[in-house]
Design an enzyme around this catalytic site. Structure first.
Site, PDB file in Angstrom:
ATOM      1  N   TRP A 114       0.834  -1.201   0.000  1.00 54.18           N
ATOM      2  CA  TRP A 114       0.000   0.000   0.000  1.00 54.18           C
ATOM      3  C   TRP A 114       0.878   1.264   0.000  1.00 54.18           C
ATOM      4  CZ3 TRP A 114      -0.515   3.839   3.850  1.00 54.18           C
ATOM      5  CH2 TRP A 114      -1.473   4.819   3.547  1.00 54.18           C
ATOM      6  N   ASP A 157     -15.564  13.069  -2.017  1.00 55.65           N
ATOM      7  CA  ASP A 157     -15.005  11.773  -1.596  1.00 55.65           C
ATOM      8  C   ASP A 157     -15.789  11.247  -0.399  1.00 55.65           C
ATOM      9  OD1 ASP A 157     -12.777   9.767  -0.738  1.00 55.65           O
ATOM     10  OD2 ASP A 157     -12.033  10.578  -2.624  1.00 55.65           O
ATOM     11  N   ASP A 158     -15.175  10.394   0.371  1.00 54.21           N
ATOM     12  CA  ASP A 158     -15.797   9.700   1.496  1.00 54.21           C
ATOM     13  C   ASP A 158     -16.435  10.679   2.495  1.00 54.21           C
ATOM     14  OD1 ASP A 158     -16.414   7.636   3.158  1.00 54.21           O
ATOM     15  OD2 ASP A 158     -14.369   6.899   3.380  1.00 54.21           O
ATOM     16  N   ARG A 196      -9.887  -2.652   7.679  1.00 53.45           N
ATOM     17  CA  ARG A 196     -10.311  -1.253   7.737  1.00 53.45           C
ATOM     18  C   ARG A 196     -11.748  -1.175   8.280  1.00 53.45           C
ATOM     19  NH1 ARG A 196     -11.286   3.756   3.508  1.00 53.45           N
ATOM     20  NH2 ARG A 196     -10.391   5.314   4.836  1.00 53.45           N
ATOM     21  N   LYS A 222     -15.980   7.658  -8.426  1.00 55.67           N
ATOM     22  CA  LYS A 222     -14.721   7.116  -7.919  1.00 55.67           C
ATOM     23  C   LYS A 222     -15.095   5.828  -7.188  1.00 55.67           C
ATOM     24  CE  LYS A 222     -10.973   8.061  -4.652  1.00 55.67           C
ATOM     25  NZ  LYS A 222     -10.221   9.046  -3.900  1.00 55.67           N
ATOM     26  N   TRP A 223     -14.822   4.698  -7.827  1.00 56.00           N
ATOM     27  CA  TRP A 223     -15.261   3.386  -7.314  1.00 56.00           C
ATOM     28  C   TRP A 223     -14.129   2.801  -6.474  1.00 56.00           C
ATOM     29  CZ3 TRP A 223     -19.616   0.294  -9.430  1.00 56.00           C
ATOM     30  CH2 TRP A 223     -19.691  -0.973  -8.867  1.00 56.00           C
ATOM     31  N   ASP A 224     -14.345   2.824  -5.168  1.00 58.87           N
ATOM     32  CA  ASP A 224     -13.268   2.388  -4.274  1.00 58.87           C
ATOM     33  C   ASP A 224     -13.457   0.935  -3.866  1.00 58.87           C
ATOM     34  OD1 ASP A 224     -10.957   2.691  -2.830  1.00 58.87           O
ATOM     35  OD2 ASP A 224     -11.591   4.548  -1.869  1.00 58.87           O
ATOM     36  N   CYS A 244     -10.442   2.941  -8.070  1.00 57.13           N
ATOM     37  CA  CYS A 244      -9.573   3.461  -7.010  1.00 57.13           C
ATOM     38  C   CYS A 244      -8.868   2.314  -6.278  1.00 57.13           C
ATOM     39  CB  CYS A 244     -10.371   4.320  -6.046  1.00 57.13           C
ATOM     40  SG  CYS A 244      -9.364   4.850  -4.655  1.00 57.13           S
ATOM     41  N   ASP A 268      -2.389   5.740  -3.229  1.00 59.11           N
ATOM     42  CA  ASP A 268      -2.781   6.675  -2.167  1.00 59.11           C
ATOM     43  C   ASP A 268      -1.605   7.559  -1.775  1.00 59.11           C
ATOM     44  OD1 ASP A 268      -5.427   6.214  -1.830  1.00 59.11           O
ATOM     45  OD2 ASP A 268      -5.274   5.088   0.037  1.00 59.11           O
TER      46      ASP A 268
HETATM   47  C1  GLA Z   1      -9.155   5.016  -0.016  1.00 53.72           C
HETATM   48  C2  GLA Z   1      -8.858   5.798  -1.275  1.00 53.72           C
HETATM   49  C3  GLA Z   1      -8.672   7.258  -0.945  1.00 53.72           C
HETATM   50  C4  GLA Z   1      -9.923   7.781  -0.282  1.00 53.72           C
HETATM   51  C5  GLA Z   1     -10.266   6.940   0.930  1.00 53.72           C
HETATM   52  C6  GLA Z   1     -11.621   7.319   1.499  1.00 53.72           C
HETATM   53  O1  GLA Z   1      -8.060   5.005   0.839  1.00 53.72           O
HETATM   54  O2  GLA Z   1      -7.739   5.275  -1.926  1.00 53.72           O
HETATM   55  O3  GLA Z   1      -8.383   7.992  -2.108  1.00 53.72           O
HETATM   56  O4  GLA Z   1     -10.978   7.790  -1.209  1.00 53.72           O
HETATM   57  O5  GLA Z   1     -10.294   5.558   0.622  1.00 53.72           O
HETATM   58  O6  GLA Z   1     -11.938   6.584   2.612  1.00 53.72           O
END
Ligand code: GLA
Length: 715
Positions: A162, A329-330, A410, A444-446, A493, A515
């Protein structure tokens, strides 16, 4: 003889009715291909003969087979013979289909080679047919297989962790079996990438060496195997990882593998990358011609602290600095105790948090549109938090052996997409959003965990083939959404770098590369990623300094100059920037919009690796060589260091070029007040291609983390 030619190279197979299919050549084009068959050295009878083009367990090989089967009568192993072949020609290449049949069982394997001549790129895949009535078990089945003659191969591949993805590894191929793989089920490319280079004699350089490049186009569990056999030859194969993916093929059905992409170069690894990039841009990538605006993402600027007011401010700032999209984002969903105020709750409850966004998201998306911005949204659709309404209602919807305690990563669990009900729920939830807020133009598909305990509580768990079922459901969801909302753009993502493969690239228009947004470490990550994947696909964001991952302090120009070599975005709080920084950013974004076609469609020449020297450099050259964009970055400064000039391979020696500095800084002085010269004497000059190619460009960088971006235009 079957001669599969593909631009600069070819694979030659010896095909005789009722005989085993053999591979007799893979490499440069031969003017008389029949010679490789006529002049083959004899095989001593006491040695195992293993030149099979697709060796199967039981078919005469004791090495790692490309495929292995078992049958309903309890027997294992297949005995395949060449039956027939067809060739279909297209404007850009051809498709060969070669049919192999078992001597006893109703098992048929079609080897499919699709070639694209202009790119010297081909895809090999297999189609396995059960022509009988009883089940056949596929224990493993590679998409493609190559046997390379010779004892002296080098393997180059990418591995990491990571925030440290895609570090380059070079090693000599020694006796034994080397496996590169993922068993992670989702987010399968974070630790190793399903791509490799094999070069003859020594590790290839950018410009020299005979090199094969392979990449598996599959986003699920994958495996590349490289074996040096008892004769010293190298056997190489790639396909779905057989671990946890054993398929049962009922009578009358067929099974299709994902494609293994293969390319070849006689002039080093540089052409391998350029061939793959051009092919990806022209043929393979989702929405490859779509104009994707420079975006501002809320993550590193606000983390979970998002609400209507902060987002309005972000949208205002995004428009002010000239970005074309804002991505929320989140942190925007979940209610009450399940609110997504940290990573401990809320996943799966994709309802807008009413406290943070009393009017919902629609007015914000409209506000963005009125300011000329697209609106993007973060989702992690494959996940559920134990602390969520969805989990309380459907604890049986998670991926897990239902008799075991689930393990979180997580603080989250994965939804069991192999269950059709869950698949439908995920599709409908996202679809509903997109219908309700049509201004959403980007997802943004995480995917922030992997599958550690495969299993399903559904009535038909198919656990032996769980991973394939999961991946196929994932692909159905994303394809379905793209079909219903064709203008939508998707980012893969997956925690950064976790879905970087050509299978995902067919559905997603970009990857979140890592990241880690520290520009120095990004140079390494992007260097490795760029070996196989085009810059167009590599999202690269400018973040604040000191960097949140490494704590390193770097100038804004350096951060922009690194991010501009991929798909530029910003991920910071613009209101924390000084006026000078905002002015610099505004101009850099404008410049990026001007030079972006070179980054996206130019041919990449890697001039100096970050592994070799603190002075790192790449060059993008337009295919007609009339324009080019040079990047140079200095990651460490010692007084007295001396770097040889950067020779701009790829330019036309017979043309002259003007050089324009992009993102220049105001004139600088040293600490004692003495004015410093600009970093190159060539700016605003016209110089011959011959000088640039053969003598090269010398930069004078006075401080660590200095950089230069130079636009070259033929006169
Ligand atoms: C992951 C993504 C980040 C962000 C966070 C949000 O770590 O890689 O870019 O979107 O989640 O929780």
């Amino acid at each position: 003889m079957i001669n599969i030619s593909c631009g600069k190279w070819q694979i030659i197979l010896k095909a005789q009715k009722e005989s085993k299919l053999e591979i007799v050549h893979a490499g440069p084009l031969l003017s008389h291909p029949e010679e490789v068959i006529n002049h083959r050295p004899p095989v001593f009878p006491w040695l195992n003969k293993t030149d099979w083009a697709y060796p199967v367990r039981g078919g005469g090989t004791f090495h790692e087979p490309a495929a292995s089967f078992s049958f309903s009568d309890g027997q294992i192993g297949a005995d395949l013979f060449f039956h027939s072949h067809t060739k279909k020609s297209f404007d850009d290449g051809a498709l060969w289909e070669i049919c192999l049949k078992d001597s006893h069982y109703p098992l048929e394997i079609i080897l499919r080679f699709r070639t694209w001549d202009n790119y010297s790129v081909m895809e090999e895949s297999v189609l396995i047919r059960n022509r009988g009535g009883e089940e056949i078990h596929i224990n493993q089945a590679a998409s493609g297989f190559l046997r390379l003659k010779g004892n002296d191969f080098w393997l180059t591949h990418l591995a990491g962790s990571w925030a440290n993805e895609n570090r380059l590894i070079e090693e000599k191929v020694e006796r034994g079996l080397k496996i590169l793989d993922s068993r992670e089920g989702a987010r399968t490319t974070r630790h190793q990438n399903p791509s490799l280079l094999l070069s003859r004699g020594r590790a290839s350089t950018e410009t020299s060496g005979e090199v094969f490049g392979l990449s598996l186009a599959w986003d699920g569990n994958w495996r590349l195997a490289c074996e040096k056999d008892d004769q010293g030859d190298v056997l190489i194969q790639g396909g779905i990882n057989p671990a946890g993916s054993q398929s049962v093929l009922p009578g009358g059905t067929e099974w299709k593998s994902p494609p293994l992409i293969m390319t070849w170069s006689g002039e080093g690894r540089g052409p391998i990358s350029r061939q793959l990039h051009r092919w990806a841009n022209d043929v393979k990538m989702a929405k490859r011609h779509e104009e994707v605006p420079v975006l501002l993402n809320s993550w590193e600027g606000a983390y979970f602290n998002v609400n209507s007011d902060t987002i309005k401010k972000f949208i205002h700032d995004a428009a002010d600095i000239g970005a074309g999209m804002f991505v929320l984002d989140d942190g925007w969903f979940g209610q009450g105790d399940d609110a997504r105020n940290s990573d401990k709750a809320g996943l799966g409850d994709w309802e807008i948090n009413k406290e943070k966004f009393p009017q919902g998201l629609a007015p914000l998306a409209k506000k963005a549109r009125d300011k000329g911005l697209k609106f993007g949204l973060w989702l992690e659709p494959e996940m559920v938090s134990p602390q969520s309404k969805l989990y309380r209602e459907h604890p049986e919807w998670i991926v897990n052996n239902p008799h075991h305690q689930p393990l979180t990563e997580r603080f989250q669990l994965m939804l069991d997409l192999s269950n059709r009900e869950v698949e439908a729920y995920v599709f409908q939830t996202i679809d509903q959003y997109l219908c309700d807020i049509p201004e959403i133009g980007y997802i943004k598909w995480d995917c922030n965990r992997q599958i550690t305990s495969p299993g399903s509580a559904s009535s038909n768990p198919s656990t032996n083939d769980f991973f394939r079922h999961y991946e196929e459901a994932f692909l159905r969801i994303i394809k379905g959404l793209r079909e219903k909302h064709p203008s939508l753009l998707f980012q893969a993502c997956a925690s950064g770098g976790g879905r970087m493969n050509y299978g995902a690239l067919e559905q997603f228009h970009e990857f979140w590369t890592s990241d880690n947004t520290d520009p120095v470490q990004r140079l390494f990550i992007q260097w490795g990623s760029g070996l196989f994947y085009p810059a167009r696909a590599m999202a690269s964001h400018v973040t604040s300094s000191p960097n949140h991952q490494t704590g390193r302090t770097t100038p804004l120009k350096f951060r922009f100059d690194v991010a501009m070599s991929g798909r530029l975005g910003l991920e910071l709080q613009p209101s924390h920037m000084s006026d000078e920084e905002r002015t610099f950013s505004r101009r850099a974004i404008k410049e990026y919009n001007r030079i972006r076609p070179l980054v996206f469609d130019g041919d990449l020449y890697r001039l100096r690796a970050p592994y070799e020297s603190p002075l790192t450099s790449i060059l993008f050259v337009r295919p007609d060589k009339k324009e080019a964009l040079l990047f140079a970055w200095l990651t460490q400064r010692f007084v007295g260091d001396n770097y040889s000039p950067l020779k701009l391979q790829g330019l036309d020696e017979n043309l002259s070029y003007s050089l324009e500095e992009i993102n220049p800084l105001p004139p600088m002085v040293d600490p004692s007040g003495i004015p410093l010269p600009r970093t190159s004497t060539l700016y605003d000059q016209t110089v011959s291609g011959s000088y640039l190619v053969n003598h090269g460009v010398e930069f004078q960088f006075f401080t660590e983390y200095s950089s230069a971006v130079v636009l070259l235009k033929a006169k």
